[in-house]
Design a protein around this motif. Structure first.
Motif, PDB file in Angstrom:
ATOM      1  N   SER A 109       0.834  -1.202   0.000  1.00 12.05           N
ATOM      2  CA  SER A 109       0.000   0.000   0.000  1.00 12.05           C
ATOM      3  C   SER A 109       0.869   1.252   0.000  1.00 12.05           C
ATOM      4  N   HIS A 126      -8.598   6.247  -0.978  1.00 12.26           N
ATOM      5  CA  HIS A 126      -8.800   5.455   0.231  1.00 12.26           C
ATOM      6  C   HIS A 126     -10.068   4.615   0.168  1.00 12.26           C
ATOM      7  N   THR A 130      -8.210  -2.399  -2.128  1.00 10.53           N
ATOM      8  CA  THR A 130      -7.841  -3.648  -2.778  1.00 10.53           C
ATOM      9  C   THR A 130      -8.507  -4.812  -2.046  1.00 10.53           C
ATOM     10  N   MET A 133      -6.664  -5.322   1.288  1.00 15.62           N
ATOM     11  CA  MET A 133      -6.956  -4.365   2.349  1.00 15.62           C
ATOM     12  C   MET A 133      -8.353  -4.586   2.922  1.00 15.62           C
ATOM     13  N   ARG A 184      -6.094   3.224   5.961  1.00 16.87           N
ATOM     14  CA  ARG A 184      -4.628   3.188   5.937  1.00 16.87           C
ATOM     15  C   ARG A 184      -4.063   3.388   7.340  1.00 16.87           C
TER      16      ARG A 184
END
Length: 322
Positions: A109, A126, A130, A133, A184
């Motif tokens: 990332s 954001h 994926t 994630m 994140r």
């Protein structure tokens, strides 16, 4: 009961939902996205609930059929020690896998070792997650919701209220960060938390097996990893949330229709919740320093959080009487 529910869920997935049940498969895939990314959405709750059941079953299976037979074979006879070893052994396994997965997700990332990228390209960069994630984040939510259930069924410790507060705040932060597209920074915080827990649970396992010297050495590694990850790195992340985010984003960005929720009140809310976690971590750090005193002065490695980490009632009481 978790096995029965999982059998029903997977049976429905194969026979009715055509292999695309919201309980089993990620939903809200972005149509036509060349990277196969996902948005978050209301169907994600089913995926989280599925993993609450998965962790319930996997935990019980590993504890009862792997860890408990092993420690009994090893020679431990105290029922309480056998149970505690199994609980901590399961956590050691989980945190090793979780931390490895979290670091791998971060390495793939933009925010890998770069706090400014917690905020760069917000919100569009954001909200498009994926597969790695999104699945990582939802599985983590499943684990922490399941941990609340575990906390209620396990033998109560002195810090039960603190642990309960920790789990509720953690689940709240996970839900808020997913909904507001701050995954994140959420990923970074989860990685910080997992590292020290590996040494914590591992140290307890060594102690239950009777390895006092290795347990003391492991405790030293645990203490340093705790201070570095849960105080230095964690506070650094909080500072990024409070101050660096303003530098990168410039000001409030409130546009829920497009997934943007960055405002001063929102950041204040996250900061307060993370501050509560930091206070809990400082409380536990104080207990650790008490353990250091016991090791150095009293030569006794005990868990200050529990009245029940000592000998079990059945078998050990007889040994004391003898």
């Amino acid at each position: 009961w978790s096995a029965v529910l999982l059998a029903i869920i997977h049976g429905h997935n194969q026979l009715v939902a055509g292999g695309n049940s919201a309980f089993v498969s990620l939903q809200h895939k972005i149509p036509g996205d060349p990277q196969g990314r996902y948005y978050r959405g209301y169907l994600d709750i089913y995926y989280v609930l599925h993993y609450v059941l998965v962790f319930t079953l996997v935990r019980a299976t590993i504890m009862q059929h792997v860890l408990m037979p092993f420690i009994h074979w090893y020679g431990v006879r105290s029922t309480r020690k056998i149970t505690r070893f199994a609980e901590q052994g399961w956590l050691t396994i989980f945190y090793i896998v979780s931390n490895s997965a979290g670091l791998y997700v971060m390495s793939k990332s933009p925010h890998w070792m770069n706090t400014r990228n917690y905020w760069a390209d917000y919100p569009e960069g954001h909200r498009q997650m994926t597969y790695l994630m999104k699945s990582y984040y939802l599985v983590q939510m499943g684990f922490w919701f399941q941990q609340i259930f575990v906390l209620l069924i396990e033998e109560k410790r002195k810090d039960f209220f603190a642990m309960c507060t920790h789990h509720i705040v953690t689940c709240t932060l996970l839900g808020m960060s997913l909904y507001m597209n701050f995954t994140r920074v959420g990923n970074a915080i989860l990685c910080c938390m997992d590292m020290a827990d590996i040494f914590l649970s591992g140290t307890k396992c060594l102690r239950y097996m009777g390895y006092e010297k290795p347990a003391e050495a492991s405790f030293v590694f645990f203490l340093f990893s705790w201070i570095y990850t849960r105080h230095y790195l964690f506070i650094k992340i909080i500072m990024s949330i409070k101050f660096e985010s303003k530098t990168v984003l410039g000001g409030d960005r409130w546009d829920p229709a497009n997934g943007s929720y960055y405002t001063r009140p929102v950041i204040a809310c996250f900061t307060i919740l993370l501050g509560i976690l930091q206070l809990l971590l400082l409380y536990w750090l104080m207990l650790m320093f008490r353990i250091v005193y016991r090791i150095v002065v009293l030569r006794n490695l005990d868990d200050s959080r529990s009245d029940s980490e000592g000998e079990g009632a059945d078998g050990d009481a007889k040994q004391k009487e003898e």
